[in-house]
Design an enzyme around this catalytic site. Structure first.
Site, short mmCIF file in Angstrom:
data_model
loop_
_atom_site.label_atom_id
_atom_site.label_comp_id
_atom_site.label_asym_id
_atom_site.label_seq_id
_atom_site.Cartn_x
_atom_site.Cartn_y
_atom_site.Cartn_z
N SER A 203 -60.87 -56.23 44.74
CA SER A 203 -59.72 -56.72 45.39
C SER A 203 -59.46 -56.29 46.86
CB SER A 203 -58.42 -56.29 44.56
OG SER A 203 -57.22 -56.61 45.27
N LYS A 242 -56.37 -39.26 48.77
CA LYS A 242 -55.44 -40.15 49.54
C LYS A 242 -55.30 -39.67 50.95
CE LYS A 242 -53.71 -43.23 46.54
NZ LYS A 242 -53.81 -44.40 46.74
N GLU A 245 -58.15 -41.54 52.39
CA GLU A 245 -57.71 -42.71 52.46
C GLU A 245 -57.05 -43.23 53.66
OE1 GLU A 245 -55.90 -46.21 49.54
OE2 GLU A 245 -55.06 -44.31 49.75
N GLU A 250 -59.30 -48.70 58.86
CA GLU A 250 -58.66 -49.98 58.42
C GLU A 250 -57.14 -49.66 58.26
OE1 GLU A 250 -62.64 -49.69 56.19
OE2 GLU A 250 -61.02 -48.40 56.78
N CYS A 387 -53.75 -41.52 37.43
CA CYS A 387 -53.24 -40.38 38.29
C CYS A 387 -52.59 -39.25 37.85
CB CYS A 387 -52.31 -41.43 39.13
SG CYS A 387 -52.97 -42.78 40.13
#
Length: 458
Positions: A203, A242, A245, A250, A387
Protein backbone atom coordinates in the site's frame (compact mmCIF):
# COMPACT_ATOMS: atom_id res chain seq x y z
CA UNK A 1 30.92 -0.57 24.92
CA UNK A 2 30.22 -2.01 21.50
CA UNK A 3 27.38 -0.77 19.31
CA UNK A 4 25.99 -2.64 16.33
CA UNK A 5 23.53 -0.10 14.93
CA UNK A 6 22.54 3.44 15.76
CA UNK A 7 19.19 2.34 17.16
CA UNK A 8 19.33 -1.35 18.13
CA UNK A 9 22.44 -2.42 20.00
CA UNK A 10 24.02 -5.28 21.91
CA UNK A 11 26.40 -4.32 24.72
CA UNK A 12 29.40 -6.65 24.44
CA UNK A 13 30.25 -6.16 28.11
CA UNK A 14 26.86 -7.45 29.25
CA UNK A 15 26.05 -10.06 26.59
CA UNK A 16 26.43 -13.62 27.94
CA UNK A 17 26.17 -15.25 24.54
CA UNK A 18 23.00 -17.19 25.39
CA UNK A 19 21.80 -16.52 21.80
CA UNK A 20 18.16 -16.14 22.79
CA UNK A 21 18.21 -12.93 20.76
CA UNK A 22 19.42 -14.83 17.69
CA UNK A 23 16.57 -17.31 18.09
CA UNK A 24 13.88 -14.62 18.03
CA UNK A 25 15.44 -12.41 15.34
CA UNK A 26 13.11 -12.77 12.33
CA UNK A 27 15.79 -11.88 9.78
CA UNK A 28 18.82 -13.78 11.18
CA UNK A 29 20.66 -10.51 11.79
CA UNK A 30 22.37 -11.58 15.03
CA UNK A 31 25.63 -13.48 14.76
CA UNK A 32 28.05 -14.92 17.29
CA UNK A 33 29.28 -18.04 19.01
CA UNK A 34 27.57 -19.59 22.00
CA UNK A 35 28.76 -18.04 25.30
CA UNK A 36 30.41 -15.12 23.48
CA UNK A 37 29.06 -11.59 22.85
CA UNK A 38 26.73 -11.34 19.87
CA UNK A 39 26.80 -8.75 17.09
CA UNK A 40 24.07 -7.32 14.87
CA UNK A 41 24.39 -7.41 11.08
CA UNK A 42 23.24 -3.88 10.25
CA UNK A 43 22.54 -4.83 6.62
CA UNK A 44 19.88 -7.30 7.74
CA UNK A 45 18.47 -5.71 10.90
CA UNK A 46 14.93 -4.31 10.56
CA UNK A 47 14.98 -2.75 14.06
CA UNK A 48 11.93 -4.63 15.33
CA UNK A 49 13.50 -4.87 18.80
CA UNK A 50 12.48 -8.43 19.58
CA UNK A 51 16.05 -9.03 20.72
CA UNK A 52 15.50 -6.33 23.35
CA UNK A 53 12.33 -7.98 24.58
CA UNK A 54 13.89 -11.43 24.99
CA UNK A 55 17.31 -10.41 26.37
CA UNK A 56 17.98 -11.49 29.96
CA UNK A 57 21.67 -10.65 30.17
CA UNK A 58 21.75 -7.72 32.57
CA UNK A 59 24.13 -5.73 34.72
CA UNK A 60 24.15 -6.30 38.46
CA UNK A 61 25.64 -3.85 40.94
CA UNK A 62 28.00 -6.68 41.89
CA UNK A 63 29.37 -7.13 38.36
CA UNK A 64 32.96 -6.04 37.75
CA UNK A 65 32.48 -4.24 34.42
CA UNK A 66 34.89 -1.55 33.15
CA UNK A 67 32.20 0.86 31.89
CA UNK A 68 30.36 2.64 34.71
CA UNK A 69 26.60 2.27 34.95
CA UNK A 70 26.15 6.03 34.58
CA UNK A 71 28.18 6.04 31.37
CA UNK A 72 26.22 3.09 30.01
CA UNK A 73 22.92 4.84 30.77
CA UNK A 74 24.21 8.03 29.13
CA UNK A 75 25.24 6.18 25.97
CA UNK A 76 21.81 4.59 25.79
CA UNK A 77 20.11 7.98 25.97
CA UNK A 78 18.41 7.18 29.28
CA UNK A 79 17.44 9.76 31.87
CA UNK A 80 19.98 10.26 34.65
CA UNK A 81 17.94 9.33 37.70
CA UNK A 82 16.12 6.26 36.40
CA UNK A 83 16.91 3.20 38.47
CA UNK A 84 16.28 0.10 36.36
CA UNK A 85 18.31 -2.90 35.11
CA UNK A 86 20.58 -2.43 32.13
CA UNK A 87 20.16 -5.31 29.70
CA UNK A 88 22.65 -6.25 26.99
CA UNK A 89 20.25 -5.65 24.08
CA UNK A 90 18.81 -2.13 23.99
CA UNK A 91 17.66 0.71 21.78
CA UNK A 92 19.23 4.13 21.91
CA UNK A 93 16.37 6.45 22.75
CA UNK A 94 15.31 10.08 22.41
CA UNK A 95 13.81 10.58 25.86
CA UNK A 96 16.50 13.06 26.97
CA UNK A 97 15.84 15.24 23.96
CA UNK A 98 12.10 15.15 24.65
CA UNK A 99 12.63 16.10 28.30
CA UNK A 100 14.58 19.19 27.22
CA UNK A 101 11.94 20.13 24.63
CA UNK A 102 9.24 19.99 27.30
CA UNK A 103 11.04 22.82 29.15
CA UNK A 104 10.89 25.09 26.09
CA UNK A 105 7.99 27.53 26.47
CA UNK A 106 8.44 28.87 22.93
CA UNK A 107 7.50 25.56 21.29
CA UNK A 108 3.97 24.18 20.86
CA UNK A 109 4.38 20.59 22.00
CA UNK A 110 2.05 17.91 20.64
CA UNK A 111 2.08 14.25 21.65
CA UNK A 112 0.35 11.26 20.08
CA UNK A 113 0.11 7.72 21.49
CA UNK A 114 -0.21 4.45 19.59
CA UNK A 115 -3.08 2.11 20.55
CA UNK A 116 -0.83 -0.59 22.07
CA UNK A 117 0.77 1.86 24.53
CA UNK A 118 -2.44 2.25 26.58
CA UNK A 119 -2.59 -1.48 27.44
CA UNK A 120 1.07 -1.74 28.49
CA UNK A 121 2.23 1.51 30.11
CA UNK A 122 0.62 0.60 33.45
CA UNK A 123 2.85 -2.48 33.77
CA UNK A 124 5.86 -0.26 34.44
CA UNK A 125 4.00 1.11 37.48
CA UNK A 126 2.97 -2.23 38.97
CA UNK A 127 -0.53 -2.39 37.49
CA UNK A 128 -1.80 -5.81 36.35
CA UNK A 129 -0.66 -7.06 32.96
CA UNK A 130 -2.70 -5.51 30.15
CA UNK A 131 -4.41 -2.80 32.23
CA UNK A 132 -6.16 -0.29 29.94
CA UNK A 133 -4.75 3.08 31.04
CA UNK A 134 -5.59 5.65 28.36
CA UNK A 135 -7.14 8.11 30.82
CA UNK A 136 -4.19 8.01 33.22
CA UNK A 137 -1.80 8.26 30.27
CA UNK A 138 -3.52 11.37 28.90
CA UNK A 139 -3.42 13.01 32.34
CA UNK A 140 0.24 12.17 32.86
CA UNK A 141 1.18 13.58 29.45
CA UNK A 142 -0.46 16.90 30.34
CA UNK A 143 1.44 16.99 33.64
CA UNK A 144 4.65 16.49 31.67
CA UNK A 145 3.97 19.72 29.80
CA UNK A 146 2.49 18.79 26.42
CA UNK A 147 0.21 21.49 25.01
CA UNK A 148 -2.00 19.03 23.11
CA UNK A 149 -2.50 15.36 23.88
CA UNK A 150 -3.67 13.68 20.69
CA UNK A 151 -4.00 10.05 19.63
CA UNK A 152 -2.46 7.92 16.88
CA UNK A 153 -5.79 6.05 16.84
CA UNK A 154 -7.15 8.95 14.80
CA UNK A 155 -4.30 8.30 12.35
CA UNK A 156 -5.38 4.65 12.32
CA UNK A 157 -8.91 5.67 11.33
CA UNK A 158 -7.43 7.87 8.64
CA UNK A 159 -5.31 4.96 7.41
CA UNK A 160 -8.42 2.81 7.02
CA UNK A 161 -10.12 5.48 4.91
CA UNK A 162 -7.13 5.71 2.57
CA UNK A 163 -6.05 2.06 2.58
CA UNK A 164 -9.60 0.73 2.24
CA UNK A 165 -10.19 3.06 -0.70
CA UNK A 166 -6.88 2.02 -2.23
CA UNK A 167 -7.79 -1.67 -1.97
CA UNK A 168 -11.20 -1.17 -3.57
CA UNK A 169 -9.56 0.88 -6.33
CA UNK A 170 -7.06 -1.92 -7.02
CA UNK A 171 -9.82 -4.53 -7.04
CA UNK A 172 -12.00 -2.57 -9.46
CA UNK A 173 -9.27 -1.12 -11.67
CA UNK A 174 -7.09 -4.21 -11.95
CA UNK A 175 -4.27 -2.97 -9.71
CA UNK A 176 -1.42 -5.03 -8.27
CA UNK A 177 -2.61 -7.76 -5.90
CA UNK A 178 -2.29 -8.95 -3.23
CA UNK A 179 -2.04 -5.57 -1.55
CA UNK A 180 0.06 -5.48 1.62
CA UNK A 181 -0.58 -3.21 4.58
CA UNK A 182 2.15 -0.62 5.22
CA UNK A 183 1.59 0.25 8.90
CA UNK A 184 4.64 -1.56 10.26
CA UNK A 185 7.99 0.13 9.48
CA UNK A 186 10.04 -3.00 10.25
CA UNK A 187 7.96 -4.94 7.71
CA UNK A 188 8.34 -2.15 5.14
CA UNK A 189 12.12 -2.12 5.67
CA UNK A 190 12.22 -5.92 5.31
CA UNK A 191 10.30 -5.74 2.03
CA UNK A 192 12.52 -2.96 0.70
CA UNK A 193 15.75 -4.83 1.39
CA UNK A 194 14.65 -8.45 0.85
CA UNK A 195 11.86 -8.46 -1.75
CA UNK A 196 12.11 -5.11 -3.58
CA UNK A 197 10.45 -6.67 -6.63
CA UNK A 198 7.23 -6.92 -4.57
CA UNK A 199 7.16 -3.26 -3.51
CA UNK A 200 4.31 -2.56 -6.01
CA UNK A 201 2.17 -4.84 -3.82
CA UNK A 202 2.69 -2.56 -0.82
CA UNK A 203 0.00 0.00 0.00
CA UNK A 204 1.18 3.53 -0.69
CA UNK A 205 -0.26 4.64 2.66
CA UNK A 206 2.02 6.03 5.34
CA UNK A 207 1.70 4.53 8.79
CA UNK A 208 -0.96 5.95 11.17
CA UNK A 209 1.85 7.63 13.14
CA UNK A 210 3.16 9.47 10.09
CA UNK A 211 -0.30 10.31 8.75
CA UNK A 212 -1.18 11.88 12.08
CA UNK A 213 2.10 13.83 12.12
CA UNK A 214 1.38 15.32 8.70
CA UNK A 215 -2.14 16.30 9.78
CA UNK A 216 -0.95 17.85 13.07
CA UNK A 217 1.43 20.19 11.22
CA UNK A 218 -1.10 21.27 8.58
CA UNK A 219 -4.76 21.01 9.61
CA UNK A 220 -3.78 20.94 13.30
CA UNK A 221 -1.68 24.06 12.93
CA UNK A 222 -4.64 25.85 11.34
CA UNK A 223 -7.20 24.91 13.98
CA UNK A 224 -4.79 25.69 16.82
CA UNK A 225 -3.72 28.94 15.10
CA UNK A 226 -0.06 27.99 15.53
CA UNK A 227 2.76 28.52 13.07
CA UNK A 228 3.94 25.01 12.02
CA UNK A 229 7.49 26.26 12.67
CA UNK A 230 6.62 26.26 16.38
CA UNK A 231 5.12 22.75 16.50
CA UNK A 232 7.12 19.86 17.93
CA UNK A 233 5.40 16.51 17.48
CA UNK A 234 6.35 13.61 19.77
CA UNK A 235 5.09 10.07 19.16
CA UNK A 236 4.86 7.46 21.91
CA UNK A 237 5.18 4.08 20.25
CA UNK A 238 5.40 0.38 21.21
CA UNK A 239 7.94 0.06 18.41
CA UNK A 240 11.71 0.52 18.21
CA UNK A 241 11.61 1.02 14.41
CA UNK A 242 9.35 4.08 14.43
CA UNK A 243 12.29 6.40 15.07
CA UNK A 244 13.89 5.10 11.88
CA UNK A 245 10.60 5.59 10.03
CA UNK A 246 10.22 9.18 11.25
CA UNK A 247 13.69 10.04 9.95
CA UNK A 248 12.97 8.82 6.40
CA UNK A 249 13.27 11.59 3.82
CA UNK A 250 9.76 10.77 2.56
CA UNK A 251 8.20 11.85 5.86
CA UNK A 252 8.31 15.62 5.35
CA UNK A 253 5.16 16.22 3.29
CA UNK A 254 3.74 18.77 5.72
CA UNK A 255 6.66 20.99 4.71
CA UNK A 256 8.44 20.04 7.92
CA UNK A 257 9.53 16.82 9.55
CA UNK A 258 6.11 15.32 10.26
CA UNK A 259 7.15 13.52 13.47
CA UNK A 260 10.00 15.23 15.32
CA UNK A 261 10.79 12.59 17.96
CA UNK A 262 9.72 9.08 18.86
CA UNK A 263 9.90 7.54 22.32
CA UNK A 264 8.89 4.04 23.33
CA UNK A 265 6.34 2.98 25.94
CA UNK A 266 9.26 2.23 28.27
CA UNK A 267 10.70 5.71 27.74
CA UNK A 268 7.37 7.36 28.49
CA UNK A 269 7.38 5.46 31.80
CA UNK A 270 10.88 6.87 32.41
CA UNK A 271 9.62 10.43 31.81
CA UNK A 272 6.65 9.96 34.13
CA UNK A 273 8.83 8.55 36.92
CA UNK A 274 11.44 11.26 36.41
CA UNK A 275 8.74 13.94 36.83
CA UNK A 276 7.54 12.38 40.09
CA UNK A 277 4.04 11.71 38.75
CA UNK A 278 2.12 8.99 40.61
CA UNK A 279 0.65 7.11 37.67
CA UNK A 280 -1.37 4.71 39.80
CA UNK A 281 -3.39 7.41 41.58
CA UNK A 282 -3.62 10.13 38.92
CA UNK A 283 -7.20 10.98 37.89
CA UNK A 284 -8.16 10.01 34.35
CA UNK A 285 -8.54 12.65 31.64
CA UNK A 286 -9.62 12.66 28.00
CA UNK A 287 -7.52 13.21 24.89
CA UNK A 288 -7.79 16.64 23.28
CA UNK A 289 -10.28 17.02 20.45
CA UNK A 290 -10.72 17.15 17.55
CA UNK A 291 -7.51 15.25 16.79
CA UNK A 292 -7.80 12.89 19.72
CA UNK A 293 -11.15 11.31 18.83
CA UNK A 294 -11.09 7.77 17.49
CA UNK A 295 -13.18 4.70 16.73
CA UNK A 296 -12.91 1.18 18.09
CA UNK A 297 -11.48 0.19 14.74
CA UNK A 298 -8.54 2.54 15.30
CA UNK A 299 -8.00 1.01 18.74
CA UNK A 300 -7.56 -2.59 17.59
CA UNK A 301 -4.68 -1.65 15.27
CA UNK A 302 -2.46 -2.56 18.23
CA UNK A 303 -3.15 -6.30 17.95
CA UNK A 304 -2.39 -8.77 15.18
CA UNK A 305 -5.35 -8.88 12.79
CA UNK A 306 -6.58 -5.52 14.04
CA UNK A 307 -5.65 -3.58 10.93
CA UNK A 308 -7.38 -6.21 8.80
CA UNK A 309 -10.52 -6.22 10.93
CA UNK A 310 -10.69 -2.42 10.93
CA UNK A 311 -10.22 -2.35 7.15
CA UNK A 312 -12.92 -4.96 6.60
CA UNK A 313 -15.46 -3.11 8.77
CA UNK A 314 -15.09 -0.05 6.55
CA UNK A 315 -14.20 -1.77 3.26
CA UNK A 316 -17.33 -3.92 3.36
CA UNK A 317 -19.57 -0.89 3.71
CA UNK A 318 -17.70 1.19 1.13
CA UNK A 319 -17.94 -1.67 -1.38
CA UNK A 320 -21.49 -2.94 -0.77
CA UNK A 321 -23.05 0.35 0.40
CA UNK A 322 -24.71 -1.71 3.16
CA UNK A 323 -24.07 -2.13 6.92
CA UNK A 324 -21.73 -4.99 7.72
CA UNK A 325 -23.78 -7.93 9.13
CA UNK A 326 -21.32 -8.68 11.95
CA UNK A 327 -18.87 -6.10 13.30
CA UNK A 328 -16.67 -8.47 15.33
CA UNK A 329 -14.65 -10.29 12.65
CA UNK A 330 -13.03 -12.83 14.92
CA UNK A 331 -11.79 -14.99 12.04
CA UNK A 332 -8.87 -12.58 11.45
CA UNK A 333 -7.89 -12.43 15.12
CA UNK A 334 -5.27 -14.79 16.48
CA UNK A 335 -1.67 -15.24 17.55
CA UNK A 336 1.72 -15.54 15.90
CA UNK A 337 1.77 -17.20 12.48
CA UNK A 338 -0.08 -16.95 9.15
CA UNK A 339 -3.84 -17.31 8.77
CA UNK A 340 -6.34 -16.66 6.02
CA UNK A 341 -10.06 -15.90 5.82
CA UNK A 342 -12.71 -15.16 3.25
CA UNK A 343 -15.23 -12.32 3.37
CA UNK A 344 -18.44 -12.37 1.35
CA UNK A 345 -18.94 -8.99 -0.36
CA UNK A 346 -22.16 -10.28 -1.99
CA UNK A 347 -20.92 -10.32 -5.59
CA UNK A 348 -17.30 -10.98 -4.68
CA UNK A 349 -15.35 -13.23 -2.31
CA UNK A 350 -12.52 -11.22 -0.74
CA UNK A 351 -9.63 -13.42 0.38
CA UNK A 352 -7.47 -11.96 3.13
CA UNK A 353 -4.38 -13.03 5.03
CA UNK A 354 -2.74 -12.02 8.30
CA UNK A 355 0.96 -12.53 9.08
CA UNK A 356 2.13 -12.10 12.68
CA UNK A 357 5.91 -12.24 12.95
CA UNK A 358 8.29 -11.81 10.03
CA UNK A 359 9.55 -15.37 10.45
CA UNK A 360 6.29 -16.52 8.89
CA UNK A 361 6.34 -14.34 5.78
CA UNK A 362 9.01 -15.91 3.53
CA UNK A 363 6.96 -18.83 2.19
CA UNK A 364 4.11 -16.44 1.39
CA UNK A 365 6.44 -14.07 -0.45
CA UNK A 366 7.84 -16.88 -2.56
CA UNK A 367 4.33 -18.04 -3.49
CA UNK A 368 3.48 -14.49 -4.62
CA UNK A 369 6.64 -14.32 -6.75
CA UNK A 370 5.66 -17.63 -8.36
CA UNK A 371 2.12 -16.42 -9.07
CA UNK A 372 0.57 -19.04 -6.80
CA UNK A 373 -1.11 -16.73 -4.27
CA UNK A 374 -4.82 -15.97 -4.73
CA UNK A 375 -5.17 -13.70 -1.67
CA UNK A 376 -6.30 -10.12 -2.29
CA UNK A 377 -5.27 -8.28 0.88
CA UNK A 378 -2.59 -9.15 3.45
CA UNK A 379 -1.74 -7.60 6.83
CA UNK A 380 1.88 -8.07 7.92
CA UNK A 381 3.27 -7.20 11.35
CA UNK A 382 6.93 -7.80 12.20
CA UNK A 383 6.36 -8.53 15.89
CA UNK A 384 4.93 -11.88 17.06
CA UNK A 385 1.44 -10.72 18.05
CA UNK A 386 1.42 -7.26 16.54
CA UNK A 387 2.23 -3.99 18.27
CA UNK A 388 1.19 -5.23 21.71
CA UNK A 389 4.40 -7.33 21.61
CA UNK A 390 6.54 -4.54 20.15
CA UNK A 391 10.20 -4.02 20.96
CA UNK A 392 9.46 -0.77 22.81
CA UNK A 393 6.87 -2.21 25.18
CA UNK A 394 7.60 -2.90 28.87
CA UNK A 395 9.85 -5.93 29.16
CA UNK A 396 8.22 -9.17 30.24
CA UNK A 397 11.03 -10.46 32.42
CA UNK A 398 9.75 -13.99 32.98
CA UNK A 399 8.91 -16.16 29.99
CA UNK A 400 6.10 -17.72 32.01
CA UNK A 401 4.34 -14.32 32.05
CA UNK A 402 4.68 -13.62 28.33
CA UNK A 403 1.54 -15.39 27.12
CA UNK A 404 -0.58 -13.79 29.85
CA UNK A 405 0.85 -10.34 29.12
CA UNK A 406 0.13 -10.54 25.40
CA UNK A 407 -3.30 -12.08 25.95
CA UNK A 408 -4.31 -9.40 28.47
CA UNK A 409 -3.02 -6.57 26.30
CA UNK A 410 -5.12 -7.82 23.39
CA UNK A 411 -8.17 -8.24 25.60
CA UNK A 412 -7.71 -4.66 26.78
CA UNK A 413 -7.81 -3.35 23.22
CA UNK A 414 -10.79 -5.45 22.14
CA UNK A 415 -12.74 -4.56 25.28
CA UNK A 416 -12.01 -0.89 24.65
CA UNK A 417 -13.27 -1.30 21.08
CA UNK A 418 -16.43 -3.08 22.23
CA UNK A 419 -17.24 -0.32 24.73
CA UNK A 420 -16.90 2.60 22.30
CA UNK A 421 -19.98 4.08 20.65
CA UNK A 422 -18.22 4.48 17.31
CA UNK A 423 -16.55 1.27 16.08
CA UNK A 424 -15.98 1.96 12.37
CA UNK A 425 -13.37 4.36 11.03
CA UNK A 426 -15.64 5.92 8.42
CA UNK A 427 -18.20 6.76 11.12
CA UNK A 428 -15.76 8.74 13.26
CA UNK A 429 -17.28 12.27 13.18
CA UNK A 430 -13.86 13.92 13.35
CA UNK A 431 -12.67 11.88 10.36
CA UNK A 432 -15.71 13.05 8.42
CA UNK A 433 -14.99 16.65 9.43
CA UNK A 434 -11.33 16.32 8.50
CA UNK A 435 -12.27 15.26 4.96
CA UNK A 436 -15.04 17.83 4.63
CA UNK A 437 -12.97 20.76 5.89
CA UNK A 438 -9.47 19.90 4.71
CA UNK A 439 -8.63 16.70 2.84
CA UNK A 440 -11.50 16.52 0.39
CA UNK A 441 -11.79 12.80 -0.32
CA UNK A 442 -9.76 9.62 0.15
CA UNK A 443 -7.09 9.25 -2.56
CA UNK A 444 -7.68 12.87 -3.57
CA UNK A 445 -4.91 15.35 -4.38
CA UNK A 446 -4.37 16.60 -0.83
CA UNK A 447 -4.66 13.11 0.68
CA UNK A 448 -2.13 11.77 -1.79
CA UNK A 449 0.34 14.52 -0.97
CA UNK A 450 0.10 14.25 2.82
CA UNK A 451 -0.88 10.66 3.55
CA UNK A 452 0.73 8.55 0.84
CA UNK A 453 4.30 7.90 -0.20
CA UNK A 454 6.44 5.74 -2.45
CA UNK A 455 8.61 3.13 -0.79
CA UNK A 456 11.84 2.11 -2.47
CA UNK A 457 14.42 -0.65 -2.47
CA UNK A 458 17.32 -0.08 -0.09
Amino acid sequence: MESSTSMINIDGELCTGCRRCAEVCPVDAIKGEQSKPQKIDTEKCVMCGQCIQICNGYRSVYDNIPTSMSKEAFERGMLDDIDEPLFAAYNKGQVKKVKEILKNKDIFKIVQCAPAVRVAIGEDFGLPLGTLSFGKMAAALRRLGFDKVYDTNLGADLTIMEEGSELINRLMQGGVLPMFTSCCPAWVKYLEQTYPELLPNLSSCKSPNQMAGAIFKTYGADINKINPDKIYNVSVMPCTCKEFESEREEMHDSGYRDVDAVITTRELAQLIKDAGIDFTTICEEEFDTPLGMYSGAGTIFGSTGGVMEAALRTGYELYTKKPIPKIDLTMVRGKEGFRTAEVDLEDFKLKVGVVSGLKHVKELMESIKEGKCDIHFIEVMACPEGCISGGGQPKVIFDSDREEAYSNRKKGLYNHDANLTCRKSHENPEIKKLYNDFLGEPLGAKSNKLLHTKYKSS
